[in-house]
Write an enzyme that holds these catalytic residues in place. Sequence first.
Site, PDB file in Angstrom:
ATOM      1  N   LYS A 195       1.669   7.981   0.319  1.00 43.69           N
ATOM      2  CA  LYS A 195       2.151   7.986   1.692  1.00 43.69           C
ATOM      3  C   LYS A 195       3.534   8.626   1.773  1.00 43.69           C
ATOM      4  O   LYS A 195       4.273   8.648   0.785  1.00 43.69           O
ATOM      5  CB  LYS A 195       2.246   6.549   2.224  1.00 43.69           C
ATOM      6  CG  LYS A 195       0.930   5.846   2.439  1.00 43.69           C
ATOM      7  CD  LYS A 195       1.164   4.423   2.920  1.00 43.69           C
ATOM      8  CE  LYS A 195      -0.139   3.680   3.155  1.00 43.69           C
ATOM      9  NZ  LYS A 195      -0.897   4.216   4.297  1.00 43.69           N
ATOM     10  N   ASP A 225      -5.816   6.633  -0.265  1.00 44.89           N
ATOM     11  CA  ASP A 225      -5.130   5.860   0.771  1.00 44.89           C
ATOM     12  C   ASP A 225      -6.112   5.274   1.781  1.00 44.89           C
ATOM     13  O   ASP A 225      -5.702   4.586   2.702  1.00 44.89           O
ATOM     14  CB  ASP A 225      -4.085   6.726   1.477  1.00 44.89           C
ATOM     15  CG  ASP A 225      -3.105   5.902   2.294  1.00 44.89           C
ATOM     16  OD1 ASP A 225      -2.934   4.702   1.968  1.00 44.89           O
ATOM     17  OD2 ASP A 225      -2.522   6.428   3.260  1.00 44.89           O
ATOM     18  N   GLU A 253      -8.060   2.843   1.171  1.00 40.63           N
ATOM     19  CA  GLU A 253      -8.377   1.835   0.158  1.00 40.63           C
ATOM     20  C   GLU A 253      -8.870   0.531   0.744  1.00 40.63           C
ATOM     21  O   GLU A 253      -9.592  -0.221   0.081  1.00 40.63           O
ATOM     22  CB  GLU A 253      -7.152   1.574  -0.733  1.00 40.63           C
ATOM     23  CG  GLU A 253      -6.155   0.560  -0.235  1.00 40.63           C
ATOM     24  CD  GLU A 253      -5.501   0.920   1.104  1.00 40.63           C
ATOM     25  OE1 GLU A 253      -5.151  -0.007   1.851  1.00 40.63           O
ATOM     26  OE2 GLU A 253      -5.339   2.120   1.397  1.00 40.63           O
ATOM     27  N   ASP A 300       0.222  -4.684   4.965  1.00 41.98           N
ATOM     28  CA  ASP A 300      -1.174  -4.279   4.829  1.00 41.98           C
ATOM     29  C   ASP A 300      -2.060  -5.428   4.357  1.00 41.98           C
ATOM     30  O   ASP A 300      -3.248  -5.233   4.112  1.00 41.98           O
ATOM     31  CB  ASP A 300      -1.296  -3.079   3.881  1.00 41.98           C
ATOM     32  CG  ASP A 300      -2.451  -2.175   4.244  1.00 41.98           C
ATOM     33  OD1 ASP A 300      -2.931  -2.252   5.389  1.00 41.98           O
ATOM     34  OD2 ASP A 300      -2.875  -1.380   3.390  1.00 41.98           O
ATOM     35  N   ARG A 320     -11.041  -0.156   3.012  1.00 38.75           N
ATOM     36  CA  ARG A 320     -12.502  -0.209   3.107  1.00 38.75           C
ATOM     37  C   ARG A 320     -13.147  -0.388   1.730  1.00 38.75           C
ATOM     38  O   ARG A 320     -14.242  -0.939   1.621  1.00 38.75           O
ATOM     39  CB  ARG A 320     -13.016   1.046   3.808  1.00 38.75           C
ATOM     40  CG  ARG A 320     -12.780   2.339   3.064  1.00 38.75           C
ATOM     41  CD  ARG A 320     -12.812   3.561   3.973  1.00 38.75           C
ATOM     42  NE  ARG A 320     -11.617   3.637   4.819  1.00 38.75           N
ATOM     43  CZ  ARG A 320     -11.423   4.587   5.724  1.00 38.75           C
ATOM     44  NH1 ARG A 320     -12.327   5.524   5.918  1.00 38.75           N
ATOM     45  NH2 ARG A 320     -10.317   4.596   6.456  1.00 38.75           N
ATOM     46  N   ASP A 336       0.832  -1.200   0.000  1.00 42.23           N
ATOM     47  CA  ASP A 336       0.000   0.000   0.000  1.00 42.23           C
ATOM     48  C   ASP A 336       0.868   1.251   0.000  1.00 42.23           C
ATOM     49  O   ASP A 336       1.345   1.691   1.042  1.00 42.23           O
ATOM     50  CB  ASP A 336      -0.925   0.001   1.222  1.00 42.23           C
ATOM     51  CG  ASP A 336      -1.815   1.235   1.262  1.00 42.23           C
ATOM     52  OD1 ASP A 336      -1.973   1.876   0.206  1.00 42.23           O
ATOM     53  OD2 ASP A 336      -2.351   1.541   2.348  1.00 42.23           O
TER      54      ASP A 336
END
Length: 497
Positions: A279, A349, A351, A290, A353, A272
Amino acid sequence: MDFAIRSDNPEKYRGDCIVVGVFESRKLTEAARVLDEAGKGHLGRIVDQGDMDGRANTTLLLHGISGIDSKRVLLIGLGKEEEFGEKVFLDVVRTTFKALQPTGAKDVGLYLTELTVKGRDVAWNVLQTVILAEESAYRFDRLKSKPEGRQPSLAKVDIGITDTSTAAAVETALQQGLAIAHGMKVTKDLGNLAPNICTPSYLAGQAEEMARTFNLKFSVLEEKDMEELGMGALLAVARGSHQPAKLIVLEYHGGKDSEKPVALVGKGVTFDAGGISLKPAAEMDEMKYDMGGAASVFGTLTAVAELKLPINVIGVIPTTENLPGGNATKPGDVVTSLSGQTIEILNTDAEGRLILCDALAYTERYDPEVVVDIATLTGACVVALGHVVSGVMGNDEPLVQELLQAGEQTYDRAWHLPLFDEYQEQLKSNFADTANIGSRWGGAITAACFLSRFTKKFRWAHLDIAGTAWKSGKEKGATGRPVPLLTQFLISRANKH
């Protein structure tokens, strides 16, 4: 590592090392007292001279004591007897196995599990001891050209239990501890792999191999299948990556055909970077973790299959990378999820969910009894709870309580966060049915609120494991959590049947 329960007295143990405890008052435990008699008071003299004062987690290794058959005796400090609780016991067991590593001992007699731990029984002590023993031997060096350091020599642990009335419960605890430990190893191995190796396709391959090993049913949705179904949220996350997304399903059928399954839905973002909402570079390497939710589903199903639990369990794993790129989703894009709800993606970010909402909607077709999703979902949960406990929320209070109790039973604890309707207000969008983020406040809760909008048709709970799935710093690595919690949750459900 092999384990066995011994019901004879400690002085009869003939292995490489025997472990007994000393309290801070310089009081020998019962097992240590029996050994002391066999050794003609040698242990007592050592303690009286001050070589071992019993302070918690101090150790003293003794060799060749006349009258004691074991080659070595390891004394371990237990601290104050009146303060000997769960944490002290677990720390003592960890220290014990750490102290044994450089000795070269191949078999060990452990006489600590009959100690009285406040609020626990001998079976709990045994289960935790097995898990910690396996954890102490864990190494992840498969990516190094040459393994570093001394490899663990310990091959067998004999656990001393002189009270034969507990034999059945202790043997059950031993087997459960082994299965949980094996599941944790699977979870840690997947988490620790480099993200160029552990891709969505790799996870699908591992799932297929696991299905063959344990006679599970395996299926996988490819991106074209997701497009046909209308999984616009999951596909939106995958757009920036050249690695194709997958939705993996593993089915364990240990119960009756008429029994509805428990569904475990694990977030599987194998790396991620945040997408267009990139990020910061610092510690971005840890974003390979992640997929900790997905890894925990693999691990839990391993434990369940080894234990042959009489229960039906389905693992649903949405997996993708989240990267920036010319085709990546942009902040402000609106997509349509499998449920038909439209989502304004304000932050790429957020993501996890997005892939989970489509996976949760897909899980409906299995008519689950309950659904638990597991995800390294929010930094906000780490801010709220640190790295000690996972966060748990849901739309069904009895289910949430089951998970909390399973966490307490295994010391893989969780904490109940609220899911009040007022938090839903933060997810309003001017352009879609919902936004994928709220304000900066209560982020762990608003993330769960988002997921709750896709769980109206079943009983559901959400575990946010962002603070517990891995460690940073010198001991960087996956923890294997929450495999103990999830396995105990399923054991308890199976026992009810």
